[in-house]
Design an enzyme around this catalytic site. Structure first.
Site: not given
Ligand code: ZN
Length: 303
Positions: A63, A65, A142, A211, A269
């Protein structure tokens, strides 16, 4: 000092105060970069981290980020004249991207060797090992393939200084003690290993879990971790949103820390919707008292 330097604590959107995910773990003279959001270079400068000393980069998932900063950072390494190799542990897709002609266009020709290791398709596997340290990749839960990372100090035997003097140990004998052996002397004397070895200090360990949806099954892989970083994207009143997006709430991060029998919990996060992260910290603390909300550019000792 063995420490963790947080470079960004936000999820998806960076804000002026909080950048997206990146952190540097400094353990036994080694610097590891974990995740590399946009702006990581700037944060590394602000934190005073030497670019040249970064030995390896670990990317949890693809992802944006968590990895968008990698192109600029690798390009800067080249411009700074880096010659020594860099190891990159990342999902297989990143190797494809970095080896593409578009990436070469973005970064220029790298002037150093980049060794890319794809993360294994296993629940938990060792991906890095040296004399002092071992790193395991742990599968998270995730929206796309995502891994957490578990850094552990390897046990080692040190010899008590006073024992060296008292028994007048030779170099060969010291080596034997370090290997865990007793000392057998030609006189027939036996000195047990336990009498010669120094008491082992508690081993350092650090787990990066981001995540993921709340994923209690993996707590067993990091049992007794000294410092745990766990994502806490939302407050628990947003649990439906957390479930939908495969993220964790602050309360669940606290529950996970309890399950893992962690010593300390750092949460991060955070969703950009929270201007202050106090409430998130408070919520996690109600479940796991030794919780701190991570701060951008915060430095946390690994003890
Ligand atoms: Zn993520």
């Amino acid at each position: 000092m063995n420490k963790l330097i947080i470079l960004g604590t936000n999820s998806a959107l960076p804000t002026s105060e909080r950048f997206s995910s990146a952190q540097v773990l400094q353990l036994f003279e080694r610097s590891f970069l974990i995740d590399c959001a946009e702006g990581t270079q700037m944060r590394l400068r602000q934190a005073g981290v030497s670019f040249a000393k970064i030995k390896a980069i670990f990317i949890s998932h693809l992802h944006s980020d968590h990895f968008l900063g990698i192109f600029g950072l690798l390009s800067t390494f080249s411009m700074l004249g880096r010659k020594h190799a860099l190891a990159l542990y990342a999902p297989a897709g990143l190797a494809e991207i970095l080896n593409s002609s578009q990436a070469h266009y973005l970064m220029g020709e790298l002037q150093f060797e980049l060794h890319i290791h794809s993360l294994p398709d296993k629940d938990c596997a060792e991906i890095y090992s040296d004399k002092k340290l071992s790193v395991h990749a742990i599968r998270l839960n995730h929206r796309i393939d995502t891994w957490g990372f578990y850094f552990t100090e390897k046990p080692s035997i040190n010899v008590k200084k006073e024992a060296i003097v008292r028994y007048n140990l030779s170099l060969d004998e010291i080596i034997a003690v370090k290997k865990g052996n007793d000392i057998h002397r030609s006189t027939g004397e036996i000195i047990p290993n336990g009498e010669l070895r120094a008491k082992q200090k508690p081993l350092l360990s650090y787990a990066y879990i981001s995540d993921t949806a709340f994923f209690p099954q993996i707590a067993l892989y990091i049992k007794g971790v000294r410092l745990l970083y766990h994502e806490a994207t939302f407050l628990h009143n947003m649990l439906p949103r957390a479930i939908e997006t495969f993220h964790t709430t602050a309360r669940q991060a606290g529950e996970f820390a309890n399950l893992a029998q962690a010593e300390r919990l750092l949460i991060g996060h955070f969703s950009a919707r929270y201007k202050s992260v106090e409430e998130l910290e408070k919520e996690a603390k109600e479940i796991f008292a030794n919780t701190t909300a991570a701060k951008d550019l915060g430095v946390y000792s690994l003890l």
